[in-house]
Motif scaffolding. Structure first.
Motif, PDB file in Angstrom:
ATOM      1  N   PHE A  96      28.730 -31.657   1.462  1.00  0.00           N
ATOM      2  CA  PHE A  96      27.305 -31.357   1.204  1.00  0.00           C
ATOM      3  C   PHE A  96      26.756 -30.417   2.616  1.00  0.00           C
ATOM      4  N   PRO A  97      27.337 -30.442   3.613  1.00  0.00           N
ATOM      5  CA  PRO A  97      26.828 -29.635   4.697  1.00  0.00           C
ATOM      6  C   PRO A  97      27.393 -28.266   4.499  1.00  0.00           C
ATOM      7  N   PHE A  98      28.354 -27.903   3.882  1.00  0.00           N
ATOM      8  CA  PHE A  98      28.932 -26.641   3.665  1.00  0.00           C
ATOM      9  C   PHE A  98      27.997 -26.046   2.667  1.00  0.00           C
ATOM     10  N   ALA A  99      27.611 -26.717   1.510  1.00  0.00           N
ATOM     11  CA  ALA A  99      26.793 -25.952   0.489  1.00  0.00           C
ATOM     12  C   ALA A  99      25.407 -25.866   1.033  1.00  0.00           C
ATOM     13  N   VAL A 100      24.962 -26.671   1.847  1.00  0.00           N
ATOM     14  CA  VAL A 100      23.713 -26.397   2.579  1.00  0.00           C
ATOM     15  C   VAL A 100      23.665 -25.118   3.408  1.00  0.00           C
ATOM     16  N   LEU A 101      24.481 -25.207   4.255  1.00  0.00           N
ATOM     17  CA  LEU A 101      24.706 -24.082   5.088  1.00  0.00           C
ATOM     18  C   LEU A 101      25.076 -22.550   4.530  1.00  0.00           C
ATOM     19  N   THR A 102      25.435 -22.803   3.326  1.00  0.00           N
ATOM     20  CA  THR A 102      25.606 -21.403   2.462  1.00  0.00           C
ATOM     21  C   THR A 102      24.547 -20.956   1.829  1.00  0.00           C
ATOM     22  N   ILE A 103      23.650 -22.140   1.267  1.00  0.00           N
ATOM     23  CA  ILE A 103      22.612 -21.565   0.657  1.00  0.00           C
ATOM     24  C   ILE A 103      21.505 -21.384   1.574  1.00  0.00           C
ATOM     25  N   TYR A 104      21.298 -21.862   2.736  1.00  0.00           N
ATOM     26  CA  TYR A 104      20.269 -21.847   3.677  1.00  0.00           C
ATOM     27  C   TYR A 104      19.789 -20.487   4.031  1.00  0.00           C
ATOM     28  N   PRO A 105      20.710 -19.708   4.524  1.00  0.00           N
ATOM     29  CA  PRO A 105      20.366 -18.146   5.043  1.00  0.00           C
ATOM     30  C   PRO A 105      19.613 -17.550   3.961  1.00  0.00           C
ATOM     31  N   PRO A 106      19.974 -17.503   2.624  1.00  0.00           N
ATOM     32  CA  PRO A 106      19.402 -16.716   1.528  1.00  0.00           C
ATOM     33  C   PRO A 106      18.007 -17.478   1.564  1.00  0.00           C
ATOM     34  N   ILE A 107      18.013 -18.836   1.140  1.00  0.00           N
ATOM     35  CA  ILE A 107      16.514 -19.345   0.788  1.00  0.00           C
ATOM     36  C   ILE A 107      15.761 -19.175   1.916  1.00  0.00           C
ATOM     37  N   SER A 108      16.002 -19.150   3.097  1.00  0.00           N
ATOM     38  CA  SER A 108      15.093 -19.095   4.237  1.00  0.00           C
ATOM     39  C   SER A 108      14.514 -17.753   4.434  1.00  0.00           C
ATOM     40  N   ARG A 109      14.967 -16.602   3.689  1.00  0.00           N
ATOM     41  CA  ARG A 109      14.641 -15.197   3.557  1.00  0.00           C
ATOM     42  C   ARG A 109      13.811 -15.034   2.193  1.00  0.00           C
ATOM     43  N   PHE A 110      13.833 -16.022   1.397  1.00  0.00           N
ATOM     44  CA  PHE A 110      13.353 -15.930   0.093  1.00  0.00           C
ATOM     45  C   PHE A 110      11.676 -15.756   0.084  1.00  0.00           C
ATOM     46  N   PHE A 114      12.362 -23.936 -10.690  1.00  0.00           N
ATOM     47  CA  PHE A 114      13.398 -23.633 -11.592  1.00  0.00           C
ATOM     48  C   PHE A 114      13.278 -22.418 -12.471  1.00  0.00           C
ATOM     49  N   THR A 115      12.121 -21.779 -12.342  1.00  0.00           N
ATOM     50  CA  THR A 115      11.952 -20.572 -13.044  1.00  0.00           C
ATOM     51  C   THR A 115      11.898 -19.415 -12.210  1.00  0.00           C
ATOM     52  N   VAL A 116      11.519 -19.602 -10.976  1.00  0.00           N
ATOM     53  CA  VAL A 116      11.541 -18.408  -9.770  1.00  0.00           C
ATOM     54  C   VAL A 116      12.423 -18.485  -8.819  1.00  0.00           C
ATOM     55  N   VAL A 117      12.811 -19.585  -8.418  1.00  0.00           N
ATOM     56  CA  VAL A 117      13.636 -19.685  -7.190  1.00  0.00           C
ATOM     57  C   VAL A 117      15.293 -19.619  -7.665  1.00  0.00           C
ATOM     58  N   ILE A 118      15.304 -20.452  -8.644  1.00  0.00           N
ATOM     59  CA  ILE A 118      16.859 -20.729  -9.082  1.00  0.00           C
ATOM     60  C   ILE A 118      17.469 -19.478  -9.781  1.00  0.00           C
ATOM     61  N   PRO A 119      16.794 -18.523 -10.413  1.00  0.00           N
ATOM     62  CA  PRO A 119      17.104 -17.542 -11.154  1.00  0.00           C
ATOM     63  C   PRO A 119      17.487 -16.353  -9.949  1.00  0.00           C
ATOM     64  N   ALA A 120      16.369 -16.294  -9.048  1.00  0.00           N
ATOM     65  CA  ALA A 120      16.469 -15.248  -8.086  1.00  0.00           C
ATOM     66  C   ALA A 120      17.837 -15.594  -7.011  1.00  0.00           C
ATOM     67  N   LEU A 121      18.296 -16.740  -6.956  1.00  0.00           N
ATOM     68  CA  LEU A 121      19.419 -16.896  -6.016  1.00  0.00           C
ATOM     69  C   LEU A 121      20.532 -17.542  -6.765  1.00  0.00           C
ATOM     70  N   ARG A 122      20.858 -17.081  -8.055  1.00  0.00           N
ATOM     71  CA  ARG A 122      21.962 -17.505  -8.816  1.00  0.00           C
ATOM     72  C   ARG A 122      23.339 -16.919  -8.154  1.00  0.00           C
ATOM     73  N   GLY A 123      23.103 -15.744  -7.412  1.00  0.00           N
ATOM     74  CA  GLY A 123      24.538 -15.547  -6.568  1.00  0.00           C
ATOM     75  C   GLY A 123      24.677 -16.457  -5.622  1.00  0.00           C
ATOM     76  N   THR A 124      23.768 -17.003  -4.864  1.00  0.00           N
ATOM     77  CA  THR A 124      24.063 -17.569  -3.856  1.00  0.00           C
ATOM     78  C   THR A 124      24.486 -19.035  -4.282  1.00  0.00           C
ATOM     79  N   ILE A 125      24.062 -19.552  -5.473  1.00  0.00           N
ATOM     80  CA  ILE A 125      24.271 -20.783  -6.036  1.00  0.00           C
ATOM     81  C   ILE A 125      25.831 -20.893  -6.509  1.00  0.00           C
TER      82      ILE A 125
END
Length: 293
Positions: free
Chosen positions: A175-189, A209-220
Motif C-alpha cells: 500500500f505505501p508503494f502504491a500511494v507514493l507512486t500515485i501521490y506526485p501526479p495527483i498532487s499536481r493535478f 471517476f469521470t475526471v480524475v481517474i481517466p486523466a491519471l490512467r497512466g499513473t494507475i
C-alpha cells in the motif's frame, strides 16, 4: 574575478568526444553490468544445465528445465500465483487511489505527517511485518480474541495459514508503494477540473471517476504493475502466512534450489520470473507513452 576563479568556472572538458554528462552515467552502468547483467547471464546459462540425479548438476545444454513449465503442477502454481498477485495489485491500487486523492486535497500540515508515516512503514522489513501478522492473525493473541470480547465470535480462531492472510499482509506491505507512486501526479493535478465538473452537476464521487481517474490512467497502470511485481517477488509472506498450495513463484524457486537441490530448474524459473517482470515494465512504458500522447 581572478584568473583562478575563471579557471574554476571553466566547463568540464570532453574526453575523446564524450560529453561529461555521459561520463556521469558510466559508474551506474558498470554497477548494473556487474551486479545485474552478469548474474542474470550466469543464471540463464545454469538454467540449461543438466541436473544429475541424486547429485548436483553439470554443464550441458538441455531444454528439460523449460519443458517442465508445461507440467500441470507448474501451470497450476503459475496460474494461482499470477491470479493472487493480480488481485492484490487491483485491490491495493483501488484503495490507494481514493486515499491519495483525499490526502492531496488536505492541508500541507496534514499531508506531511501522513507521507512520513507511509515512509516509516517502508523502513520495516518483511520479517518484522510477517511475524507481526502471524501474531495478529493467530488464535492465542490475535484479532479473533478482540472479536470474542466484543461478542461477535464464540471462541478465538486462527486466520492463518490461508490465502486471505497472505493478501492482508501483502496489501499492508504494498500500500505505501502504491500511494507514493500515485501521490506526485495527483498532487499536481489541476483542481479546477473537478470544480468544473461540479458546476456541471457532477457530485464529488462522479467527478472522481469521470475526471480524475481517466486523466491519471497512466499513473494507475504504473502503480498496478509496481504492486504486481512486488507481489510476484514476495517470498516471506506466502511462506509464513500461507500453505504450500498458496506459495508464489518466489517460494517455489527457493524450494527447488534449497530443499530439492534442483538448481537448473530453479534458475529456469528465475529467468522466467525476470522475463515476466521485464515484459510488464516494457508494456507499461509503452502504454504510458501512448496515454501521454
Amino acid at each position: 574575478m581572478t584568473v583562478q576563479d575563471t579557471t574554476i568556472l571553466r566547463p568540464i572538458p570532453r574526453f575523446r568526444g564524450v560529453d561529461h554528462k555521459t561520463l556521469i552515467l558510466i559508474p551506474p552502468g558498470i554497477m548494473l553490468l556487474v551486479f545485474f547483467l552478469c548474474p542474470f547471464l550466469i543464471m540463464g546459462a545454469v538454467s540449461f544445465y543438466y541436473r544429475v540425479p541424486d547429485g548436483f548438476y553439470e554443464p550441458d545444454f538441455v531444454l528439460a528445465n523449460y519443458a517442465a513449465f508445461f507440467d500441470p503442477v507448474f501451470l497450476t502454481a503459475l496460474a494461482r500465483s499470477l491470479t493472487l498477485c493480480a488481485v492484490i495489485s487491483v485491490v491495493c491500487v483501488s484503495l490507494a487511489m481514493p486515499f491519495t486523492y483525499l490526502v492531496s486535497r488536505m492541508r500541507r500540515g496534514i499531508q506531511v505527517p501522513i507521507v512520513i508515516l507511509l515512509l516509516c512503514i517502508l523502513t520495516l522489513s518483511e520479517v518484522i511485518l510477517g511475524f507481526s501478522w502471524t501474531i495478529l492473525l493467530s488464535r492465542t493473541a490475535g484479532v479473533s480474541n478482540v472479536l470474542v470480547w466484543l461478542g461477535i465470535l464464540d471462541r478465538p480462531v486462527s486466520y492463518y495459514p490461508s490465502r486471505i492472510a497472505i493478501m492482508i499482509a501483502m496489501l499492508h506491505f504494498c500500500f505505501p508503494f502504491a500511494v507514493l507512486t500515485i501521490y506526485p501526479p495527483i498532487s499536481r493535478f489541476d483542481r479546477s477540473l473537478p470544480e468544473a465538473a461540479a458546476t456541471l452537476g457532477a457530485g464529488p464521487i462522479r467527478a472522481f471517476f469521470t475526471v480524475v481517474i481517466p486523466a491519471l490512467r497512466g499513473t494507475i497502470i504504473s502503480a498496478l504493475v509496481l504492486v504486481f511485481v512486488f507481489a510476484l517477488g514476495a517470498y516471506l509472506f506466502p511462506q509464513m502466512l500461507g500453505r504450500p498450495a498458496d506459495w508464489t513463484l518466489s517460494v517455489l524457486i527457493t524450494d527447488q534450489a534449497i530443499y530439492k537441490s534442483n538448481i537448473p530448474f530453479a534458475a529456469a524459473m528465475s529467468v522466467f520470473l525476470c522475463l515476466i517482470c521485464f515484459a510488464l515494465i516494457v508494456g507499461v512504458g509503452k502504454l504510458t507513452k501512448k496515454s501521454e500522447g
